[in-house]
Design a protein around this motif. Sequence first.
Motif, PDB file in Angstrom:
ATOM      1  N   THR A 111       6.594  -3.098 -17.962  1.00 49.80           N
ATOM      2  CA  THR A 111       7.705  -2.207 -17.642  1.00 49.80           C
ATOM      3  C   THR A 111       8.420  -2.666 -16.382  1.00 49.80           C
ATOM      4  O   THR A 111       9.647  -2.645 -16.287  1.00 49.80           O
ATOM      5  CB  THR A 111       7.192  -0.769 -17.453  1.00 49.80           C
ATOM      6  OG1 THR A 111       6.564  -0.340 -18.661  1.00 49.80           O
ATOM      7  CG2 THR A 111       8.334   0.174 -17.104  1.00 49.80           C
ATOM      8  N   ARG A 112       7.629  -3.084 -15.397  1.00 48.76           N
ATOM      9  CA  ARG A 112       8.212  -3.556 -14.145  1.00 48.76           C
ATOM     10  C   ARG A 112       9.099  -4.772 -14.384  1.00 48.76           C
ATOM     11  O   ARG A 112      10.205  -4.870 -13.877  1.00 48.76           O
ATOM     12  CB  ARG A 112       7.096  -3.899 -13.144  1.00 48.76           C
ATOM     13  CG  ARG A 112       7.624  -4.371 -11.797  1.00 48.76           C
ATOM     14  CD  ARG A 112       6.459  -4.659 -10.856  1.00 48.76           C
ATOM     15  NE  ARG A 112       6.947  -4.969  -9.515  1.00 48.76           N
ATOM     16  CZ  ARG A 112       7.323  -6.181  -9.125  1.00 48.76           C
ATOM     17  NH1 ARG A 112       7.287  -7.181  -9.981  1.00 48.76           N
ATOM     18  NH2 ARG A 112       7.758  -6.379  -7.901  1.00 48.76           N
ATOM     19  N   ARG A 113       8.617  -5.714 -15.183  1.00 46.49           N
ATOM     20  CA  ARG A 113       9.396  -6.917 -15.449  1.00 46.49           C
ATOM     21  C   ARG A 113      10.672  -6.594 -16.218  1.00 46.49           C
ATOM     22  O   ARG A 113      11.725  -7.179 -15.944  1.00 46.49           O
ATOM     23  CB  ARG A 113       8.555  -7.921 -16.233  1.00 46.49           C
ATOM     24  CG  ARG A 113       7.474  -8.587 -15.390  1.00 46.49           C
ATOM     25  CD  ARG A 113       7.012  -9.873 -16.021  1.00 46.49           C
ATOM     26  NE  ARG A 113       6.159 -10.617 -15.126  1.00 46.49           N
ATOM     27  CZ  ARG A 113       5.746 -11.861 -15.369  1.00 46.49           C
ATOM     28  NH1 ARG A 113       6.134 -12.484 -16.459  1.00 46.49           N
ATOM     29  NH2 ARG A 113       4.969 -12.483 -14.495  1.00 46.49           N
ATOM     30  N   ARG A 114      10.588  -5.695 -17.183  1.00 47.09           N
ATOM     31  CA  ARG A 114      11.790  -5.317 -17.926  1.00 47.09           C
ATOM     32  C   ARG A 114      12.805  -4.657 -17.011  1.00 47.09           C
ATOM     33  O   ARG A 114      14.011  -4.900 -17.123  1.00 47.09           O
ATOM     34  CB  ARG A 114      11.422  -4.378 -19.082  1.00 47.09           C
ATOM     35  CG  ARG A 114      10.793  -5.062 -20.270  1.00 47.09           C
ATOM     36  CD  ARG A 114      10.843  -4.167 -21.496  1.00 47.09           C
ATOM     37  NE  ARG A 114      10.127  -2.929 -21.281  1.00 47.09           N
ATOM     38  CZ  ARG A 114       8.848  -2.735 -21.586  1.00 47.09           C
ATOM     39  NH1 ARG A 114       8.145  -3.730 -22.110  1.00 47.09           N
ATOM     40  NH2 ARG A 114       8.269  -1.571 -21.369  1.00 47.09           N
ATOM     41  N   SER A 115      12.330  -3.793 -16.099  1.00 45.18           N
ATOM     42  CA  SER A 115      13.228  -3.098 -15.179  1.00 45.18           C
ATOM     43  C   SER A 115      13.909  -4.081 -14.238  1.00 45.18           C
ATOM     44  O   SER A 115      15.120  -4.019 -14.017  1.00 45.18           O
ATOM     45  CB  SER A 115      12.445  -2.050 -14.373  1.00 45.18           C
ATOM     46  OG  SER A 115      11.844  -1.104 -15.221  1.00 45.18           O
ATOM     47  N   VAL A 116      13.118  -5.007 -13.680  1.00 43.98           N
ATOM     48  CA  VAL A 116      13.691  -6.011 -12.785  1.00 43.98           C
ATOM     49  C   VAL A 116      14.705  -6.862 -13.536  1.00 43.98           C
ATOM     50  O   VAL A 116      15.795  -7.161 -13.036  1.00 43.98           O
ATOM     51  CB  VAL A 116      12.592  -6.897 -12.165  1.00 43.98           C
ATOM     52  CG1 VAL A 116      13.205  -8.062 -11.405  1.00 43.98           C
ATOM     53  CG2 VAL A 116      11.717  -6.060 -11.235  1.00 43.98           C
ATOM     54  N   ALA A 117      14.361  -7.259 -14.765  1.00 48.81           N
ATOM     55  CA  ALA A 117      15.254  -8.104 -15.553  1.00 48.81           C
ATOM     56  C   ALA A 117      16.566  -7.386 -15.855  1.00 48.81           C
ATOM     57  O   ALA A 117      17.647  -7.983 -15.794  1.00 48.81           O
ATOM     58  CB  ALA A 117      14.567  -8.520 -16.854  1.00 48.81           C
ATOM     59  N   VAL A 120      18.747  -5.618  -4.140  1.00 44.03           N
ATOM     60  CA  VAL A 120      19.031  -4.288  -4.685  1.00 44.03           C
ATOM     61  C   VAL A 120      18.222  -4.029  -5.943  1.00 44.03           C
ATOM     62  O   VAL A 120      17.665  -2.948  -6.136  1.00 44.03           O
ATOM     63  CB  VAL A 120      20.540  -4.126  -4.948  1.00 44.03           C
ATOM     64  CG1 VAL A 120      20.821  -2.832  -5.691  1.00 44.03           C
ATOM     65  CG2 VAL A 120      21.319  -4.165  -3.638  1.00 44.03           C
ATOM     66  N   ALA A 121      18.148  -5.028  -6.809  1.00 42.79           N
ATOM     67  CA  ALA A 121      17.400  -4.848  -8.053  1.00 42.79           C
ATOM     68  C   ALA A 121      15.931  -4.531  -7.772  1.00 42.79           C
ATOM     69  O   ALA A 121      15.374  -3.560  -8.300  1.00 42.79           O
ATOM     70  CB  ALA A 121      17.510  -6.104  -8.915  1.00 42.79           C
ATOM     71  N   LEU A 122      15.298  -5.339  -6.935  1.00 44.89           N
ATOM     72  CA  LEU A 122      13.895  -5.094  -6.616  1.00 44.89           C
ATOM     73  C   LEU A 122      13.708  -3.804  -5.828  1.00 44.89           C
ATOM     74  O   LEU A 122      12.699  -3.119  -5.974  1.00 44.89           O
ATOM     75  CB  LEU A 122      13.322  -6.270  -5.834  1.00 44.89           C
ATOM     76  CG  LEU A 122      12.997  -7.525  -6.652  1.00 44.89           C
ATOM     77  CD1 LEU A 122      12.514  -8.632  -5.745  1.00 44.89           C
ATOM     78  CD2 LEU A 122      11.979  -7.226  -7.727  1.00 44.89           C
ATOM     79  N   SER A 123      14.678  -3.464  -4.999  1.00 48.27           N
ATOM     80  CA  SER A 123      14.590  -2.236  -4.219  1.00 48.27           C
ATOM     81  C   SER A 123      14.527  -1.013  -5.123  1.00 48.27           C
ATOM     82  O   SER A 123      13.703  -0.111  -4.922  1.00 48.27           O
ATOM     83  CB  SER A 123      15.799  -2.129  -3.286  1.00 48.27           C
ATOM     84  OG  SER A 123      15.859  -0.853  -2.690  1.00 48.27           O
ATOM     85  N   GLN A 124      15.394  -0.962  -6.124  1.00 48.32           N
ATOM     86  CA  GLN A 124      15.443   0.208  -7.002  1.00 48.32           C
ATOM     87  C   GLN A 124      14.182   0.330  -7.849  1.00 48.32           C
ATOM     88  O   GLN A 124      13.646   1.421  -8.041  1.00 48.32           O
ATOM     89  CB  GLN A 124      16.698   0.136  -7.875  1.00 48.32           C
ATOM     90  CG  GLN A 124      17.969   0.345  -7.072  1.00 48.32           C
ATOM     91  CD  GLN A 124      19.223   0.030  -7.860  1.00 48.32           C
ATOM     92  OE1 GLN A 124      19.252  -0.848  -8.707  1.00 48.32           O
ATOM     93  NE2 GLN A 124      20.296   0.745  -7.569  1.00 48.32           N
ATOM     94  N   VAL A 125      13.690  -0.797  -8.348  1.00 41.79           N
ATOM     95  CA  VAL A 125      12.458  -0.766  -9.137  1.00 41.79           C
ATOM     96  C   VAL A 125      11.261  -0.429  -8.250  1.00 41.79           C
ATOM     97  O   VAL A 125      10.387   0.364  -8.620  1.00 41.79           O
ATOM     98  CB  VAL A 125      12.246  -2.113  -9.852  1.00 41.79           C
ATOM     99  CG1 VAL A 125      10.905  -2.125 -10.573  1.00 41.79           C
ATOM    100  CG2 VAL A 125      13.373  -2.353 -10.843  1.00 41.79           C
ATOM    101  N   TYR A 126      11.221  -1.006  -7.052  1.00 48.90           N
ATOM    102  CA  TYR A 126      10.135  -0.728  -6.114  1.00 48.90           C
ATOM    103  C   TYR A 126      10.101   0.753  -5.751  1.00 48.90           C
ATOM    104  O   TYR A 126       9.028   1.372  -5.722  1.00 48.90           O
ATOM    105  CB  TYR A 126      10.307  -1.585  -4.859  1.00 48.90           C
ATOM    106  CG  TYR A 126       9.347  -1.254  -3.745  1.00 48.90           C
ATOM    107  CD1 TYR A 126       8.010  -1.629  -3.816  1.00 48.90           C
ATOM    108  CD2 TYR A 126       9.778  -0.564  -2.608  1.00 48.90           C
ATOM    109  CE1 TYR A 126       7.121  -1.335  -2.797  1.00 48.90           C
ATOM    110  CE2 TYR A 126       8.894  -0.267  -1.585  1.00 48.90           C
ATOM    111  CZ  TYR A 126       7.570  -0.649  -1.679  1.00 48.90           C
ATOM    112  OH  TYR A 126       6.701  -0.344  -0.669  1.00 48.90           O
ATOM    113  N   LEU A 127      11.269   1.341  -5.497  1.00 44.85           N
ATOM    114  CA  LEU A 127      11.325   2.764  -5.169  1.00 44.85           C
ATOM    115  C   LEU A 127      10.809   3.613  -6.319  1.00 44.85           C
ATOM    116  O   LEU A 127      10.042   4.556  -6.119  1.00 44.85           O
ATOM    117  CB  LEU A 127      12.761   3.166  -4.820  1.00 44.85           C
ATOM    118  CG  LEU A 127      13.011   4.658  -4.606  1.00 44.85           C
ATOM    119  CD1 LEU A 127      12.175   5.192  -3.452  1.00 44.85           C
ATOM    120  CD2 LEU A 127      14.491   4.918  -4.359  1.00 44.85           C
TER     121      LEU A 127
END
Length: 424
Positions: free
Chosen positions: A7-13, A270-277
């Motif tokens: 899920t994390r990889r799909r979100s980052v992608a 920004v992409a990693l920030s939103q998924v990390y949050l």
Amino acid sequence: MTQQGKTRRRSVALLAGGSTAGQLITFGLTPLISRLYTPDDFAVLTVISTIALTLGIVSALRFDAAIPLPKRDQDAYSLVHLGLLATLIITTTGVIIALTFRQPISIAFGIEALSSWLWVAPVSAGAMGTYVTLSQLAIRRQDFRPIGTRNVMTPSLTSASQLAFGTGGLQPGGLPLGYLVGQLAGALSMAKRADLQSMRSASIRSPQSLKKVARRYRRFPLVLAPSALINSLGTQLPIVLIALSYAPAEVGSLGLAQRVLYAPVVLVGVALSQVYLSELSRSVREGGSNIVSQFVRTSAVLAVAGFVVALVLLVAGPQLFSTILGHDWEMSGRFAQLLAAAIALQLIASPLSQTLIVAERTALQFGWDLSRLLLTTGAVALCIMSDLSAEKAVLAFSLSTAAAYVLSWLMSYSAVRRLRATHP
């Protein structure tokens, strides 16, 4: 690989893909835009975007930052209402101020054309506040598709509109108008997927519900909003001082440098920030035990990206800018070279600063924001009072910003370890 990892990889992608597409379009159009507008024209956009970014981050009074946190969806929707209402009030007030004081403001900056386009700043800030509020709702739902769509739409339409307006002979107004088009499009794209019909329930938007939620999360407007304003001023106020003190051509060159340098921050940060949050908020709610590893893993990815960006700028910044954008923009390349350290460390530390919000360490965040504001503004002000060149002022800004972001990362790491200790 675990389901969470997939899920994390799909979100980052999804988010990185949207950001990448938008920034690639911007990169493709920037050489054309740089040949339609002069550095003096970009000075108008630099001042307007600086004001818009300062207001936009606090226009929702940071109720938006609290949206992923409540256990009940009803409370989250009430926070959305509060954020949108605050955005409307602040935007309206900003437009009135801009129209009333546009002449003295343009005279202070020494940019005559600014008076005709100053109103764009508060309207753009309102669009930003709307987007930020609705994007936090999407993050709560882990619905990243509209955010990815916006990440394509906003930079693409901004650049395309600026190109179209410039081709039509609207200089310098095409730059701020294009900027506004992009921000409005981003806000509207989020509104379409926000399921605003769900918020029409009387129990969600009743005065009693709004007051209850506002009281529960009062630290966000009372502490985090001033902190966010100070955070934004730590980046934007030095630019305002430079705009007030140096020639419009230098201000415009700095503005274009920041426009180009913002791309890697968007592409990765920004992409990693939103998924990390999203992941960190869920882990805290569910009592997860992997929050430290999430922090370390994200730090490693960001550190690699930051090193690559800094290396490219230090080795070939001026040459790249003058070759790709035209000889008029060699000064932008020199500014980009000077900003390399700040951009690299911002790319690493800024996305991870979300940790302090999730940990509700608002007082600590406020202290860092205030320290950075004093450090960066003081460094630039000292250069101006010493009658140093614009390049030296930009270097002082870069080094002071880099030092502040080192401290930010250390604070975030400490906070995530404390979270782990309280959620065994």
